[in-house]
Scaffold this active site. Sequence first.
Site, PDB file in Angstrom:
ATOM      1  N   ASP A 173      -6.436  -8.406   0.721  1.00  0.00           N
ATOM      2  CA  ASP A 173      -6.410  -9.922  -0.273  1.00  0.00           C
ATOM      3  C   ASP A 173      -6.909  -9.854  -0.880  1.00  0.00           C
ATOM      4  O   ASP A 173      -6.464 -10.629  -1.702  1.00  0.00           O
ATOM      5  CB  ASP A 173      -6.572 -10.452   1.487  1.00  0.00           C
ATOM      6  N   ASN A 206       1.110  -1.013   0.222  1.00  0.00           N
ATOM      7  CA  ASN A 206       0.094   0.075  -0.052  1.00  0.00           C
ATOM      8  C   ASN A 206       1.222   1.108  -0.317  1.00  0.00           C
ATOM      9  O   ASN A 206       2.301   0.956  -0.339  1.00  0.00           O
ATOM     10  CB  ASN A 206      -1.285   0.527   1.574  1.00  0.00           C
ATOM     11  N   GLU A 230       3.661   1.542   3.017  1.00  0.00           N
ATOM     12  CA  GLU A 230       4.653   0.324   2.580  1.00  0.00           C
ATOM     13  C   GLU A 230       5.126   0.280   1.756  1.00  0.00           C
ATOM     14  O   GLU A 230       6.718   0.381   1.960  1.00  0.00           O
ATOM     15  CB  GLU A 230       3.819  -0.941   2.417  1.00  0.00           C
TER      16      GLU A 230
END
Length: 162
Positions: free
Chosen positions: A99, A24, A27
């Site tokens: 996910d 993301n 990150e």
Amino acid sequence: PECCFLADSRRAIGLFRSCVIKPNRMEAQAAVTPESPVPLPPGELAAALHARTGQPVYVTLSEDGALVYAVEGRSGDAEIRHLPAGPVRPPLDSVGAGDAFGATLVAALAAGAHAFEAGAVANLAAAVTVEKLATTGTATPEELVERYDMAAERDSHEALPC
């Protein structure tokens, strides 16, 4: 080369090489400039990570969709594209959206989709799952088609990437 590996890591995404990565925005920032308090634009982050991996990079941007940095076509030139998020209807629960994005991305790439098509389908799956409250949702093929139709109507003035 015939295998596709996806890395999705909160703290170590910058350490992966030769595989597709899906950080993301936060990150990606931590991987590229861990000591800097000044955020870089997502496109610069994606380009820096692509230089490390040599593979497509998908920087997810929550409700803003995803940024994809990948080589497209035979030219060998890297290209960056913003893929808008799929349309959603409140109430929303973001648990599992990343996910769902990752799982759908890998399935689409394994099925032969190119990097941008796979990212577009992954965005649709994430949009479906955020509407499923208090559970890690799934997205059926029928739900993906329905979400695609919603996105096509919303974005009728723009061509969708898949």
